[in-house]
Scaffold this motif. Structure first.
Motif, mmCIF file in Angstrom:
data_model
loop_
_atom_site.group_PDB
_atom_site.id
_atom_site.type_symbol
_atom_site.label_atom_id
_atom_site.label_comp_id
_atom_site.label_asym_id
_atom_site.label_seq_id
_atom_site.Cartn_x
_atom_site.Cartn_y
_atom_site.Cartn_z
ATOM 1 N N ASN A 116 -10.432 -1.111 0.430
ATOM 2 C CA ASN A 116 -10.151 -0.953 -1.075
ATOM 3 C C ASN A 116 -11.094 -1.714 -1.994
ATOM 4 O O ASN A 116 -10.974 -0.902 -3.060
ATOM 5 C CB ASN A 116 -8.583 -1.966 -0.961
ATOM 6 C CG ASN A 116 -7.524 -1.155 -0.374
ATOM 7 O OD1 ASN A 116 -6.762 -0.273 -1.025
ATOM 8 N ND2 ASN A 116 -7.133 -1.426 1.002
ATOM 9 N N GLU B 96 -0.702 4.447 -1.789
ATOM 10 C CA GLU B 96 -1.568 5.068 -1.006
ATOM 11 C C GLU B 96 -1.039 6.013 0.114
ATOM 12 O O GLU B 96 -1.545 6.787 0.311
ATOM 13 C CB GLU B 96 -2.662 3.962 -0.374
ATOM 14 C CG GLU B 96 -3.427 3.222 -1.410
ATOM 15 C CD GLU B 96 -4.302 2.352 -0.686
ATOM 16 O OE1 GLU B 96 -4.450 2.079 0.559
ATOM 17 O OE2 GLU B 96 -4.845 1.514 -1.484
ATOM 18 N N TYR C 128 0.899 -1.347 -0.070
ATOM 19 C CA TYR C 128 0.043 0.050 0.006
ATOM 20 C C TYR C 128 0.979 1.345 -0.055
ATOM 21 O O TYR C 128 0.447 2.186 0.340
ATOM 22 C CB TYR C 128 -0.793 -0.079 1.167
ATOM 23 C CG TYR C 128 -1.789 -1.309 1.123
ATOM 24 C CD1 TYR C 128 -2.921 -1.185 0.280
ATOM 25 C CD2 TYR C 128 -1.633 -2.227 2.174
ATOM 26 C CE1 TYR C 128 -4.043 -2.370 0.397
ATOM 27 C CE2 TYR C 128 -2.598 -3.289 2.221
ATOM 28 C CZ TYR C 128 -3.487 -3.376 1.325
ATOM 29 O OH TYR C 128 -4.308 -4.493 1.335
ATOM 30 N N LYS D 71 -9.304 -3.279 5.988
ATOM 31 C CA LYS D 71 -8.533 -2.758 4.936
ATOM 32 C C LYS D 71 -9.223 -3.372 3.733
ATOM 33 O O LYS D 71 -9.024 -2.773 2.506
ATOM 34 C CB LYS D 71 -7.124 -3.366 4.896
ATOM 35 C CG LYS D 71 -6.070 -2.926 4.008
ATOM 36 C CD LYS D 71 -5.976 -1.289 4.346
ATOM 37 C CE LYS D 71 -4.996 -0.703 3.347
ATOM 38 N NZ LYS D 71 -5.150 0.924 3.442
ATOM 39 N N SER E 107 -7.473 1.574 -6.176
ATOM 40 C CA SER E 107 -6.915 1.310 -5.036
ATOM 41 C C SER E 107 -6.063 0.131 -5.255
ATOM 42 O O SER E 107 -6.278 -0.683 -6.397
ATOM 43 C CB SER E 107 -7.750 0.873 -4.055
ATOM 44 O OG SER E 107 -8.691 -0.168 -4.414
#
Length: 355
Positions: free
Chosen positions: A234, A124, A121, A230, A240
């Motif tokens: 997403n 992000e 991630y 999580k 994402s």
């Protein structure tokens, strides 16, 4: 391990590291220069931005560096007439490029293992630093289906594993039979616990005189077993990424809910299958390399090899974008082209070996 294999790997790994570091510095440095004015003044956040950007860029630069490092190694071998020396010692084509293929597979497995960690991630995280939202992470108005329930979260806080203003509607025969309302819920022990829930149950048979709503209160109520925050964060985000582990968990859970999983399957294929596109390239680049430098145009070979590598990578990246946006099924846009790429490369390799 033979002396020849050790020598080839030593030269290749050195060139690979040089190319990888160069590409990393170029991409990370260019990105930092472009966005430096928008970054927070905190030195710690800037260092975190560089770290996250470095891990994110690694997913691109590592596969490409494996091929570019091999091209550089071959150019050096040809220029120094080392390929001729290898064949004079009795080495076959397979003995020369197979160690490079094995090392590439190992390094790709390392990259995949990184994609199983929170570093998956990185994009992000660096984007949140750039937007000034690194210490806050919320999602609003999430509506999802779970078994016979439709669940609405007014606000989701994935890092805290909490949700606020929850409404759960239990459906039976296309009719709402029960509603659960609560202010808060939290994720623990692989379950979501709804706190101080108000449960409103509708009667089975509606009658103006006798029918009435049943209302009761529960201190704790668990639901959404195995649905990690999580994953919620997403799955319902338009753009994402997923770690491999979270993607597999989401695929298993959403498949049971009869929810479209094209986006998740595309992410899994892109992280596990697509990096393997470099293996046929390593083989093809070698079979088109001439052992004799007198009849070999090194400039054209280098240009076409690099350009071809970027073209192949660009095609698979474009197909991934098509799959991620729902234009094409990931099996047809990613797996089938990858299988075709391996078959075509093998046919070309066999044909060149017979010449």
């Amino acid at each position: 391990m033979s002396i020849l294999t050790k020598y080839i790997l030593k030269k290749y790994l050195l060139n690979f590291i040089i190319v990888l570091v160069s590409l990393q510095l170029f991409f990370v440095g260019m990105d930092f220069l472009q966005n430096s004015k928008d970054l927070p003044s905190s030195a710690n956040l800037q260092l975190l931005y560089l770290m996250y950007n470095g891990f994110f860029t690694l997913t691109l630069t590592l596969p490409l560096s494996l091929v570019f490092g091999w091209i550089l190694t071959l150019v050096i071998f040809v220029r120094n007439n080392e390929l001729v020396a290898f064949t004079s010692l009795g080495a076959k084509r397979f003995n020369i490029y197979s160690p490079v293929v094995l090392v590439s597979v190992v390094l790709l497995l390392v990259l995949m293992s990184i994609q199983m960690t929170p570093m998956a991630y990185s994009y992000e995280q660096k984007k949140k630093i750039l937007d000034g939202n690194y210490f806050t992470n919320t999602k609003s108005d999430i509506f999802l289906k779970y078994d016979d329930n439709y669940i609405y979260f007014k606000k989701l806080l994935p890092l805290k594993k909490q949700a606020e203003d929850i409404h759960i509607y239990k459906i039976k025969d296309d009719d709402i039979v029960e509603t659960i309302i609560a202010k808060k819920a939290y994720f623990q022990n692989d379950k979501w616990y709804v706190v101080d829930a108000k449960i409103v149950k509708k009667p089975k048979e509606l009658n103006f005189e006798t029918s009435k709503l049943e209302v009761r209160y529960e201190k704790f109520l668990n639901t959404l077993e195995g649905f990690k925050p999580k994953i919620l964060d997403n799955v319902y985000e338009e753009k994402s990424s997923f770690s491999i582990i979270d993607a597999i968990s989401a695929l298993d859970l959403l498949s049971k809910q009869n929810v479209n999983t094209d986006k998740i399957r595309a992410a899994i294929y892109y992280e596990i299958v697509i990096p393997l596109f470099i293996l046929p390239l390593i083989m093809l680049i070698f079979v088109y390399t001439s052992y004799n430098r007198r009849f070999f145009n090194i400039g054209s070979f280098t240009s076409f090899s690099i350009f071809g590598t970027l073209i192949v990578w660009g095609v698979f990246f474009m197909l991934y974008k098509f799959s991620n946006s729902g234009v094409m099924k990931p099996e047809f846009s990613l797996l089938l082209p990858m299988l075709g790429w391996f078959l075509i490369s093998f046919i070309i390799y066999r044909k060149k070996n017979k010449i």
